[in-house]
Scaffold this motif. Structure first.
Motif, PDB file in Angstrom:
ATOM      1  N   GLY A  56       8.436  10.951  -0.537  1.00  0.00           N
ATOM      2  CA  GLY A  56       9.090  10.751   0.707  1.00  0.00           C
ATOM      3  C   GLY A  56       9.895   9.330   1.064  1.00  0.00           C
ATOM      4  N   GLY A  57      10.237   8.677   0.260  1.00  0.00           N
ATOM      5  CA  GLY A  57      11.200   7.412   1.270  1.00  0.00           C
ATOM      6  C   GLY A  57      10.492   6.621   1.321  1.00  0.00           C
ATOM      7  N   SER A  58       8.632   6.452   0.667  1.00  0.00           N
ATOM      8  CA  SER A  58       7.870   5.166   1.671  1.00  0.00           C
ATOM      9  C   SER A  58       8.370   4.335   0.306  1.00  0.00           C
ATOM     10  CB  SER A  58       6.524   5.996   2.223  1.00  0.00           C
ATOM     11  OG  SER A  58       5.626   4.823   2.451  1.00  0.00           O
ATOM     12  N   ALA A  59       7.650   3.514   1.606  1.00  0.00           N
ATOM     13  CA  ALA A  59       7.148   2.076   0.523  1.00  0.00           C
ATOM     14  C   ALA A  59       5.665   1.623   0.439  1.00  0.00           C
ATOM     15  CB  ALA A  59       8.279   0.489   1.959  1.00  0.00           C
TER      16      ALA A  59
END
Length: 160
Positions: A56-59
């Motif tokens: 989900g594009g999370s870092a």
């Protein structure tokens, strides 16, 4: 520093398929031994996780594959194929990403390349006494102030 040894693969080496989803969704945990913990170790915590996924594009993604705590302080390792749930020696396991209380083998998605499956072993000066319903953040919070030594061992796994 705690020295961890897994006979079936070297630190930084490829995890054999036997211990991964490539063999089975119910693959066994690898046998491991350790040494070098302080004499006052009362319990151990082992956390196996994959820090490499991008979901989900999370870092801040980090996938929990296994967490077992309250391993007795006189233990020198874990056998292959630790069963899910509470152990006869009092150790407990919390839910992994798949929702079971036990080991979930590496399973990097095809095409994602090799992931770093990180085994972290903590020596504690106390037992935690948490229920197996504890979350990973609750486990980590309970460990705060009790860690007296740590060891890290990394295995690589990916699927084409």
């Amino acid at each position: 520093m705690i020295h961890i040894q897994i006979a079936d693969f070297s630190d930084g080496g490829r995890i054999p398929n036997k211990y991964t989803c490539a063999a089975s969704q119910a693959s066994p945990s690898p046998a491991m031994t350790w040494s070098g913990a302080p004499a006052n170790t009362q319990s151990y915590v082992l956390i196996m996780h994959d820090p490499d996924p991008v979901l989900g594009g999370s870092a801040v993604n980090d996938v929990l594959h296994w967490a077992i705590f309250d391993i007795p302080g006189d233990a020198k390792g874990l056998p292959e194929g630790v069963k899910n749930g509470d152990q006869a020696d009092g150790a407990k396991q919390i839910k992994n990403l798949g929702g079971s209380t036990g080991y979930m083998g590496p399973c990097a998605p095809p095409g994602h390349g090799d992931h770093h499956y990180t085994f972290e072993l903590y020596a504690l000066n106390a037992k935690l006494g948490l229920p197996d319903t504890a979350s990973r953040p609750e486990l980590l919070e309970a460990m705060n102030g009790k860690v007296i030594a740590k060891g890290v061992y990394i295995g690589m796994f990916g699927q084409k």
